[in-house]
Design an enzyme around this catalytic site. Structure first.
Site, PDB file in Angstrom:
ATOM      1  N   GLY A 132      24.133  30.468  11.395  1.00  0.00           N
ATOM      2  CA  GLY A 132      24.929  31.404  10.605  1.00  0.00           C
ATOM      3  C   GLY A 132      24.263  32.751  10.608  1.00  0.00           C
ATOM      4  O   GLY A 132      23.342  33.022  11.362  1.00  0.00           O
TER       5      GLY A 132
ATOM      6  N   ARG B  64      12.264  25.566  25.018  1.00  0.00           N
ATOM      7  CA  ARG B  64      12.579  24.294  24.344  1.00  0.00           C
ATOM      8  C   ARG B  64      12.262  23.095  25.223  1.00  0.00           C
ATOM      9  O   ARG B  64      11.704  22.095  24.760  1.00  0.00           O
ATOM     10  CB  ARG B  64      14.055  24.252  23.932  1.00  0.00           C
ATOM     11  CG  ARG B  64      14.430  22.954  23.200  1.00  0.00           C
ATOM     12  CD  ARG B  64      15.911  22.873  22.863  1.00  0.00           C
ATOM     13  NE  ARG B  64      16.364  23.992  22.070  1.00  0.00           N
ATOM     14  CZ  ARG B  64      16.151  24.119  20.770  1.00  0.00           C
ATOM     15  NH1 ARG B  64      15.465  23.201  20.124  1.00  0.00           N
ATOM     16  NH2 ARG B  64      16.608  25.179  20.121  1.00  0.00           N
TER      17      ARG B  64
ATOM     18  N   GLU C  99      12.820  33.771  10.898  1.00  0.00           N
ATOM     19  CA  GLU C  99      11.782  32.744  10.710  1.00  0.00           C
ATOM     20  C   GLU C  99      10.405  33.400  10.588  1.00  0.00           C
ATOM     21  O   GLU C  99       9.601  33.052   9.732  1.00  0.00           O
ATOM     22  CB  GLU C  99      11.759  31.772  11.902  1.00  0.00           C
ATOM     23  CG  GLU C  99      12.816  30.707  11.890  1.00  0.00           C
ATOM     24  CD  GLU C  99      12.680  29.776  13.089  1.00  0.00           C
ATOM     25  OE1 GLU C  99      13.607  28.993  13.312  1.00  0.00           O
ATOM     26  OE2 GLU C  99      11.652  29.834  13.797  1.00  0.00           O
TER      27      GLU C  99
ATOM     28  N   GLY D 281      14.472  28.924  21.769  1.00  0.00           N
ATOM     29  CA  GLY D 281      14.916  27.702  22.437  1.00  0.00           C
ATOM     30  C   GLY D 281      15.205  27.875  23.910  1.00  0.00           C
ATOM     31  O   GLY D 281      14.786  27.067  24.738  1.00  0.00           O
TER      32      GLY D 281
ATOM     33  N   ASP E  78      14.016  29.857  26.009  1.00  0.00           N
ATOM     34  CA  ASP E  78      12.815  30.132  26.809  1.00  0.00           C
ATOM     35  C   ASP E  78      11.974  28.884  27.036  1.00  0.00           C
ATOM     36  O   ASP E  78      11.517  28.622  28.161  1.00  0.00           O
ATOM     37  CB  ASP E  78      11.934  31.172  26.099  1.00  0.00           C
ATOM     38  CG  ASP E  78      12.448  32.592  26.283  1.00  0.00           C
ATOM     39  OD1 ASP E  78      13.434  32.767  27.016  1.00  0.00           O
ATOM     40  OD2 ASP E  78      11.861  33.497  25.678  1.00  0.00           O
TER      41      ASP E  78
END
Length: 772
Positions: free
Chosen positions: A59, A31, A93, A27, A29
């Site tokens: 989390g 978003r 992810e 994000g 970098d």
């Protein structure tokens, strides 16, 4: 759900996939920069995309919502930016994405955004530093996770992806969208238990040559309920994966009962083929212009289902010239007449070539209600057409070889195979469905020395090597799939008005000759075709040069050499002083234009789209990346398109370009627009989209009294000039993704403004209180 998706509808009928694309990115970098632009392009392309908008709870472990989104996505795009490996959430992810790639068949596209693939693969450089930080004070459990991250990075690097180091981000994103868009099924639903269409389906497929470089326009007609739409859907679905751009317009009859309905169909067509659902049109005439202007995109697959009148084709697919080579246009209709109309301009040219006076004579026929002329079409009532056929047959009812015109397949086959032709035959149209091409012997046309009109559809005949075509009266020759390497030695082109030989095996024409996909050269004596008005070599990729024109060819009106391999245009083009239309789009090797192009005083349309190395617009060496000043002497010019060419500047404009209606400089390297643009008082459409080096606009742009559409998407402009009342006709102002900080209060002068688009203007602080 604290996330962003451009659709709540599953991406296909297969419930396995909820989204088309999952976006994984760092994000901080990208978003609000690259990823935002990429997401917007996916959204406009109607590609159902999930991205974390930063509001999901963070989390120790990846959230269940993200896990479900990854598992439910057909594709994943991973934006490897400089700080991607800093984030353990990004790396988690990535591990999940690579699991889905292995277990669920998910296709993964890595993007290396200003990082080297080797840094990702070997965790070196900035990625190596990130992993050193992760390993600091890592316990055994975390060390195990770090190894999973490393393995996932190595595996991702092995996949085919995209690497951006330098260059245009817009073009880079456009390439990504094209690659992904073609992989997403957009098939149309075909009912189950389909029976009774096999034979008709086979017949229609025979009309379509998917490997052809020619535009194929195929009509399917018949009464309602016999399966026309089903056949079109089956063919569309079967061919879909061969086309990057495609559209299926269902129920045209019901959806186009008025101009508003036609406008919506035009928008839907453009949304589909451009993969941009934000396209807005103000009227159907603008729609026609927009559809025609997209020819440079290349081949398209379009189905127009249930067309009930020829007028609607005029607004959606009027002519093969609207589309790039290799395109396939399928029309279903209950009315054969919807497929039989001819363009008035083409008829006029042919009749003029036959020494008639069509402008007067067509008008007389129209006034006597024998024909009707509207919207550029000439129409004849079915009863009158049938009466004409009867007259042709009357004297020799059983001997078609003595008729003046031949149009039925069986009659033509009989005449050609039995050598029944005669000097009476003046016109022949062989363009019907048949299984086996007619085998012609050498003398099939020998007696037809008065033949003036000959149209042969693709793969309708097979010619012998000693084939003859002796008529000196030929005005119109359209022969698709011509199977010999050259025209016959006795071919006479002196009186030709229209010559179309697309998708042939020709390597030369007469005496050193002419054209098609294998064509390497045009005849050196081209200038001797004194009657020629239309010359199209579109898509002849092996054609590397255009011959010098040694004498005036004043009757040539249309020259289309788009998609050829030419590297430059000869200065002798000045001899085409009657030229009205010149298309040089998609000439990937074209690097130079001569100054003499500026002497074409009749030129109305000049298209130079997608010529990526065209940087020299003059024989003078220093004139690189700039138009010759002479371009502004083209006083008849109405349309100038230079989309995607690396030009850096546009010359000062004089008052003699007042006829210019459309100027498209989108995706060029233009740095500034001259203030003298104010002289273009007839300009209605100005497109500067994605001119990434254009940081300001001249005040003169607000003096364009006829301007209706101004497009500035993706330009780094920070302010808009003060607006006077002179630009009051402006209807559409597109400023998406510009750097504009404020809109001037003088926007109140835009009384006719209907559409103002400011999406993606992240620096915009406020709007004036008097905004509309």
């Amino acid at each position: 759900m604290a996330s962003t998706s451009n659709s709540q509808i599953p991406s296909s009928s297969n419930s396995k996939w909820r989204y088309d694309v999952f976006l994984s990115f760092r994000g901080k970098d990208t978003r609000h920069t690259f990823t935002d632009f990429l997401y917007g392009a996916l959204d406009r392309g109607n590609i159902n995309t999930f991205r974390d908008d930063g509001k999901l709870p963070r989390g120790e472990e990846i959230s269940p919502e993200l896990l479900k989104a990854i598992e439910g996505s057909r594709f994943a795009i991973i934006v490897f930016s400089k700080n991607y490996a800093d984030s353990k959430w990004c790396l988690d992810e990535l591990v999940k994405i690579m699991e889905c790639e292995a277990e669920k068949g998910q296709k993964v596209f890595p993007i290396f955004y200003h990082v080297e693939p080797t840094e990702v693969r070997n965790q070196s450089g900035i990625y190596g530093e990130a992993f050193k930080n992760h390993e600091t004070n890592a316990d055994e459990e975390k060390k195990k996770k770090i190894e999973e991250w490393r393995a996932a990075l190595r595996k991702a690097d092995q996949l085919n992806g995209f690497h951006l180091q330098n260059g245009s981000e817009y073009k880079f994103i456009e390439h990504i969208i094209g690659e992904i868009g073609i992989l997403i099924p957009k098939s149309v639903h075909v009912g189950e238990n389909i029976v009774g269409i096999d034979e008709n389906l086979k017949q229609v497929k025979l009309l379509i040559d998917a490997k052809s470089d020619e535009v194929s326009m195929v009509g399917i007609y018949g009464i309602g309920g016999i399966g026309k739409t089903t056949i079109a859907k089956v063919i569309y679905n079967d061919m879909l994966d061969q086309f990057k751009h495609h559209s299926f317009l269902e129920n045209v009859r019901e959806g186009s009962k008025d101009d508003h309905g036609l406008l919506q169909l035009q928008e839907k067509l453009l949304h589909d083929i451009l993969m941009d659902k934000t396209m807005k049109l103000h009227n159907v005439d603008e729609g026609i212009k927009m559809i025609k202007s997209k020819r440079y995109l290349g081949k398209v697959l379009i189905v127009l289902d249930d067309v009930d009148c020829p007028r609607k084709l005029k607004f959606l697919a009027n002519s093969p010239e609207w589309f790039g080579g290799g395109s396939i246009i399928i029309v279903t209709t209950r009315k054969k007449r919807s497929l039989d109309d001819w363009g008035e301009k083409t008829i006029t040219r042919i009749l003029e070539g036959c020494r008639f006076h069509p402008k007067i004579e067509l008008k007389v026929l129209d006034e006597r209600c024998l024909i009707s002329i509207s919207d550029g079409f000439v129409r004849m009532h079915d009863s009158l057409q049938e009466m004409g056929w009867a007259i042709v047959r009357e004297k020799y009812p059983e001997n078609p070889g003595e008729w003046s015109r031949l149009w039925e397949y069986e009659d033509i086959k009989s005449v050609l195979t039995k050598n029944m032709g005669s000097k009476n035959i003046e016109g022949m149209i062989l363009n019907r469905t048949q299984v086996v091409p007619i085998q012609l012997h050498a003398e099939a046309f020998k007696k037809m020395n008065q033949l003036r009109f000959l149209e042969v559809g693709p793969n309708m005949v097979e010619l012998s090597q000693d084939f003859e075509l002796p008529s000196r009266e030929l005005r119109y020759l359209d022969w698709g799939g011509y199977n010999l390497a050259s025209m016959p030695s006795n071919f006479h082109a002196d009186n030709l008005v229209v010559l179309r030989l697309q998708d042939n095996y020709l390597t030369h024409l007469w005496e050193g000759n002419m054209w098609c996909k294998r064509l390497e050269s045009l005849p050196t004596n081209l200038h001797k075709l004194k009657s020629l008005q239309t010359l199209s070599c579109a898509g002849c990729q092996e054609l590397m040069s255009f011959p010098k024109i040694k004498e005036n060819m004043g009757k040539l009106r249309v020259l289309d050499i788009s998609g050829t391999g030419i590297t430059k245009v000869s200065s002798s083009i000045r001899h085409l002083y009657g030229l009205e239309y010149l298309n040089l789009s998609c000439c990937k090797k074209l690097w130079s234009l001569p100054d003499s192009i500026c002497s074409l005083s009749s030129l109305e349309t000049l298209q130079l789209n997608d010529c990526p190395i065209l940087t020299r617009f003059s024989e003078i060496g220093e004139n690189i990346g700039s138009f010759s000043e002479g371009i502004c002497s083209l006083s008849s010019l109405k349309t100038l398109q230079v989309v995607g060419c690396p030009i850096k500047s546009f010359p000062e404009i004089g008052e003699n370009m007042e006829r210019l209606r459309e100027l498209d400089l989108s995706k060029t390297d233009i740095i500034q627009v001259p203030s003298s643009i104010r002289h273009l008082q007839g300009l209605e459409y100005l497109n500067l989209n994605c001119c990434q080096k254009l940081s300001s606009l001249p005040d003169g742009i607000c003096s364009l009294s006829s301007l209706k559409t101004l497009r500035l998407e993706g330009c780094p402009i920070k302010s808009f000039p003060e607006i006077g009342e002179n630009i009051g006709r402006l209807r559409e102002l597109d400023m998406r993704k510009t750097y504009v900080i404020e809109i001037p209060s003088s926007i109140r002068h835009l009384h006719g403004l209907e559409h103002l688009d400011l999406r993606g203007c992240l620096d915009l602080l406020s709007l004036p209180n008097n905004n509309k």
